[in-house]
Structures are given as C-alpha cells and as structure tokens.
Design an enzyme around this catalytic site. Structure first.
Site, PDB file in Angstrom:
ATOM      1  N   ARG A  52       0.850  -1.187   0.000  1.00 30.74           N
ATOM      2  CA  ARG A  52       0.000   0.000   0.000  1.00 30.74           C
ATOM      3  C   ARG A  52       0.887   1.238   0.000  1.00 30.74           C
ATOM      4  NH1 ARG A  52      -3.510  -2.743  -1.480  1.00 30.74           N
ATOM      5  NH2 ARG A  52      -5.647  -3.017  -0.661  1.00 30.74           N
ATOM      6  N   GLU A  93      -2.786   7.607  -4.922  1.00 29.69           N
ATOM      7  CA  GLU A  93      -3.095   6.994  -6.222  1.00 29.69           C
ATOM      8  C   GLU A  93      -4.572   7.022  -6.587  1.00 29.69           C
ATOM      9  OE1 GLU A  93      -3.765   2.290  -5.627  1.00 29.69           O
ATOM     10  OE2 GLU A  93      -1.713   2.926  -5.235  1.00 29.69           O
ATOM     11  N   HIS A 124      -0.602  -0.092  -9.938  1.00 28.52           N
ATOM     12  CA  HIS A 124      -1.346  -1.024  -9.087  1.00 28.52           C
ATOM     13  C   HIS A 124      -1.835  -2.220  -9.909  1.00 28.52           C
ATOM     14  CE1 HIS A 124      -3.543  -0.999  -4.987  1.00 28.52           C
ATOM     15  NE2 HIS A 124      -3.490  -2.252  -5.426  1.00 28.52           N
TER      16      HIS A 124
END
Length: 328
Positions: free
Chosen positions: A234, A263, A295
C-alpha cells in the site's frame, strides 16, 4: 440478488460474470463510489467495491439510507472502509482475504529485476541505436540479503522466490512465520536491523494505524546506498516525500513501486487527455531510478478468478442466509 458493481473495469467483467453463474443481477458502473454516485446503487441489495472506492463513514450512511445492507469487497485490503460505521448500522462487509499471492510476489520480483538489470533504460537506448553497456551495470541477486516486511501469503511467496535465487532472507513481522522458517533460510529481526543489512527491501504488509508512514526519513537514512526498495503493498506505508528525498540524494539506489499514497484519483483510469495535477507524483515518476506500475501487481488470470469466485461466494452466503466466513 441485485448487485451494483462500482469501479467496474473491463478486465474483470468476464471473471465476475463467470463466477456469478447467472444467479444474480449485476449492474456495472465505471464510476467510483462517492457522494455523487452513491444514489446509483439505490434499489440494489449489494454493492461491490474496489480499492479506489470511498467507503468512509459518510458514504456508509448514504448506502444505508439507499437500502444497502451488504458490501462485497473485491480486494484483500479494507483500509478504505469504515468498519466501525458498518457494524454500527448493521451492514455486513466481506473481503477477499486471499487470492493468488504469486501474482503480487512475482510482480515485485519483476520490478526488482527490471530496476537492477536496467531493463527499461537498455530498451530505450537500443531504440536509439545506442548499444553501449556503460550505464547498464547491475548486481547478482545470488548471495544478497533480501529484507521482507510482512510475511503473510504474499511475503511468503516472495521469500520462496528469493530463496530460489540463493539470497539470504531477513524478515520482519509481528508474528514470525514458523513454516517459512522451516522451509527457507529466513531469520527474523528488528525493522531497523533489516533496513541496515538488506540489499533489497520488499514491503508486503497491510496498511493500518501502525504501518502508515512506517517507512520514512529515519528508516531510509540507515539503509545501504545500494538498496533497492520495492513496494507492492500500500502506498501510504511509505512517506513519499521522504522516499523522493532518499532517491534524489542517493541515500538508496532505486525504488520499484506498484502503489502510491495518493493513487486513488490517478490509477485505474485513462488520463490521456487530462492534466494530472500532483507535483509529488510528477516528481516521483520523473526520477531515473524509479520504476512505477499502476497497481497492476494483482492482475493475472489466476488472481482475477480467485477474486471473483470469493466475492460471489461471500454474496451467495448472504443470499442463502448463511454465515459468511470472510465477514469483517
């Protein structure tokens, strides 16, 4: 049950449809869940959300007002969900506690290899007809020390891969993985000691109150100058401004990142015709010793199948009035 799927992406629809087996009515929306889109789920039984959705207390209240009593996460992490508020209102929430851990672990290795062996730079030079090797020196992974922060399923998969490379493994976790100790050469130590000794550091821990900004200027300052830093966990586990400083002044050698702390408004969308106003992100991605992916570490057929099947297993339990083992 009628299921409203927020942040629905083209890459996942096939897997969701297959897992649903025609038992439910699915309504897809490319929009993320927020104050303006919550009303779209009105008259639905379940909302399914992704990591980019806002499921904070205010949104939970809105969903409750629109009759939503079930929230099915399509993710392991649930730091974007106000669990206290859902429990207070009696809304049931379930996550996908595990899917292919190899997807994320292997992506972390890919980032590491690409950075270490200068794959991106080498390709850029080749396209310019520059076949000089002067700027493409890497190092052998064999015999190097790999620090793994978080040795759950993904950290364990990453450890096994690195063990296969012939690396020395250091681990940091609240609870050491005894099975991993038996299967590899990993030894557990303090986070500070791991940072001092490791040639590569991989983050594989969850984001929570204890891990937010766990990696900051203090930890970067004690790392080796040759350290490659990998984060597929994360973004907010890392203080990005401190990471940029460490990369800029060569306190560490490089960073491979699949996540970024801010993000949410950027990743998972096409911004080809838009201007991204985020000076921190612009600085981060401009650094020559940084490799960023959006991601996508989880994005394999196996992982998408696992996510979809577990999501609908959770929903089927609710539909049948059965206890869902993945409720939070």
């Amino acid at each position: 049950m009628k299921i409203f799927v927020y942040s629905a992406h083209r890459f996942e629809k096939h897997f969701l449809e297959k897992a649903a087996q025609g038992k439910h009515e699915l309504v897809y929306s490319a929009y993320a869940l927020n104050e303006n889109t919550a009303k779209l789920a009105q008259d639905s039984d379940v909302v399914s959300v992704f990591t980019s959705d806002d499921v904070s207390a205010g949104l939970v209240n809105l969903l409750y007002d629109y009759g939503i009593r079930f929230i099915a996460l399509r993710s392991v992490g649930y730091d974007h969900v106000d669990i206290i508020k859902t429990k207070e209102l009696g809304i049931k929430v379930a996550n996908v506690p595990a899917y292919s851990p190899y997807a994320v672990a292997e992506h972390g290795v890919a980032l590491l290899m690409a950075l270490n062996r200068k794959i991106i730079l080498g390709q850029q030079l080749m396209k310019k007809n520059n076949f000089s090797l002067d700027d493409l020196i890497g190092f052998d992974l064999h015999g190097k020390t790999i620090g793994i922060v978080g040795t759950g399923k993904i950290g364990t998969a990453f450890a096994h891969i690195m063990n296969g490379f012939g690396c020395n493994l250091l681990g940091f976790d609240i609870t050491p993985n005894e099975e991993l100790i038996q299967q590899t050469n990993i030894s557990y130590t303090s986070l500070e000691d791991l940072c001092r000794q490791s040639d590569v550091i991989s983050l594989n821990c969850p984001l929570n109150g204890q891990t937010k900004y766990l990696f900051n200027k203090n930890l970067f300052s004690i790392m080796k100058k040759e350290t490659i830093f990998i984060n597929t966990a994360r973004g907010s586990i890392v203080n990005t401004k401190d990471l940029i400083e460490a990369l800029g002044n060569k306190t560490i050698a490089g960073a491979g990142l699949d996540v970024y702390e801010n993000e949410k408004p950027i990743f998972f969308s096409n911004h080809l015709n838009n201007v991204i106003i985020d000076p921190i992100f612009d600085k981060l991605r401009s650094l020559p010793n940084v490799l960023i992916t959006g991601h996508q570490a989880f994005l394999t057929k196996e992982a998408l199948t696992g996510i979809a099947e577990t999501t609908f297993s959770n929903i089927n339990d609710w539909a049948n009035g059965e206890k869902c083992p993945n409720e939070l």
